[in-house]
Scaffold this active site. Structure first.
Site: not given
Ligand code: ZN
Lengths: 152, 301
Positions: B101, B51-52, B80, B129
């Site tokens: 994010r 969504r974001t 890695k 957020h």
């Protein structure tokens, strides 16, 4: 009692005596102040009798006069420590340590999900309350309170 | 630190919040532009959030920018063992802006310090957020005509809900009256009550979800999640208490709008969707305009 204390304090010509350190925290204080790197003479005594603390430690550092930010770091673990500033064998100033405004690099953030506990990140905190000392992490913004303060 | 970054809603002053909201309104009128022509935006999603991510990528595309990046950590070099420090240093050489994010709290602030280009935090674990908060504010302003002096009701998980906390902090500039409706286990944390007391912000706490919402201008719903309860019996007791049903809205104000950060599970009954007071789907669309405005500000456009 008073006489004995004066003797301990007067043992250096110029410098700083840190008194009233709880005995079990003496070596932590030495670490925080990085006295292992101190070039002048450092005298450490521990397990002296203390009415207030039971057993206390004392550190005497010759030719060393701390800046506030430097010495206030130890208030995180020893809020009752006392400083005696010595010049020419005389106590010219007595001070208590005060809570610093910010704390950098000494304390671990108590939040296990914080980036500072995942990667090599130098910790930074704002002191949001001086007593009991309460720290807010610059990164995760969580609070680390007095009883959860762990020295890195 | 790069002060063009947006890591926490507190990074914006009241004036900056209003400036970005005004810009968002312009983007809503004219969503398509070439403002980002020749610019590359890195979209780094160390955990998936469709969504974001789609909202950001739509915002960037509508401004004519190019997007590089990854959509979850398994397709990045972190699997890695690369550190965030190294990833950000490398990526900031390639791009003009980073949208990130990350599941680790504080990772966004750290990235903003390591990066040479601005970082926009698209969520750092349970911490912040801020673009969600800006879209919430934009939705409130758009539906109420103002952000000042509103009755804001927040319902559900007020303890862990980061959108609730950031919105509370942002609205504190605008003389709100808060009503917090939550089970005891999920009440608003003490730190926020201290903040509100210090700043003379009016608030009341309730455990009952009933006709007290008749005074509301905004009803901000959140999800009560089973995993937040240590005792499953406690969850069973409250799980159906904080559900909004259409018949609860009949005596509410005409200007009331219902917001929800989405995704919803069952905390808003489906019969509410047809009510004109339901605003959560439009709210999500506002996210694109709010993010366009945030990007423009970060790049001084
Ligand atoms: Zn932290």
């Amino acid at each position: 009692m008073t006489k004995k204390k004066e003797l301990q304090v007067r043992a250096i010509k110029n410098g700083t005596v840190i008194d009233h350190i709880p005995a079990e925290l003496l070596f932590k204080v030495i670490n925080i102040l990085e006295l292992d790197k101190c070039p002048t003479s450092v005298t450490i005594g521990n397990n002296y009798k203390s009415d207030m603390l039971g057993k206390k430690g004392i550190i005497k550092i010759s030719e060393k006069f701390f800046e506030d930010d430097e010495i206030n770091k130890i208030s995180l673990i020893t809020p009752n420590a006392k400083l005696n500033i010595i010049r020419d064998y005389q106590v010219v100033e007595k001070r208590v340590v005060e809570a610093p405004n910010k704390v950098e690099g000494i304390v671990k953030c108590m939040n296990p999900k914080c980036i500072t506990n995942v990667e090599e990140v130098y910790t930074k905190f704002k002191v949001v309350n001086p007593s009991p000392i309460t720290l807010k992490c610059h990164y995760c913004e969580k609070i680390t309170d007095e009883k959860n303060i762990r020295i890195k | 630190m790069d002060n063009k970054s947006l890591v926490s809603i507190d990074d914006y002053t009241k004036e900056e919040i209003l400036e970005v909201l005004a810009k968002a309104a312009e983007f809503e009128k004219n969503p398509n532009s070439n403002m980002l022509e020749g610019k590359v935006v890195s979209s780094l999603f160390f955990e998936p959030s469709t969504r974001t991510r789609l909202s950001f990528e739509t915002a960037i595309s509508r401004m004519g920018g190019k997007i590089v990046g990854f959509t979850d950590a398994s397709s990045s070099s972190t699997t890695k063992g690369e550190t965030l420090n190294d990833t950000i240093k490398m990526v900031s050489n390639y791009s003009d802006l980073i949208v990130m994010r990350h599941p680790i709290e504080g990772s966004a602030r750290y990235a903003s310090e390591v990066s040479d280009v601005p970082v926009i935090n698209a969520g750092d674990g349970a911490n912040q957020h801020p673009t969600q908060t800006m879209l919430d504010l934009y939705s409130i302003q758009k539906t109420q005509g103002t952000l000042e002096n509103l009755n804001i009701f927040m319902v559900g998980d007020l303890k862990y809900g980061r959108t609730v906390h950031s919105l509370l902090m942002a609205l504190s500039h605008f003389n709100p009256t808060f009503h917090f409706i939550a089970p005891k286990e999920l009440e608003i944390p003490r730190a926020y009550k201290i903040f509100m007391d210090k700043n003379n912000i009016k608030y009341q706490e309730h455990t009952e979800f009933n006709s007290i919402i008749n005074d509301a201008d905004i009803l901000y719903m959140t999800r009560v999640q089973r995993e937040r309860f240590a005792d499953p019996l406690e969850y069973e007791k409250v799980k159906n208490v904080y559900i909004l049903k259409n018949d609860m809205l009949k005596d509410t104000r005409d200007n009331l709008r219902i917001l929800h950060p989405l995704p919803r599970v069952n905390e808003i009954a489906v019969d509410v969707d047809a009510n004109p007071k339901a605003y959560y789907f439009e709210q999500a669309l506002n996210g694109v305009f709010a993010r366009q405005a945030i990007i423009a500000k970060a790049l001084d456009l």
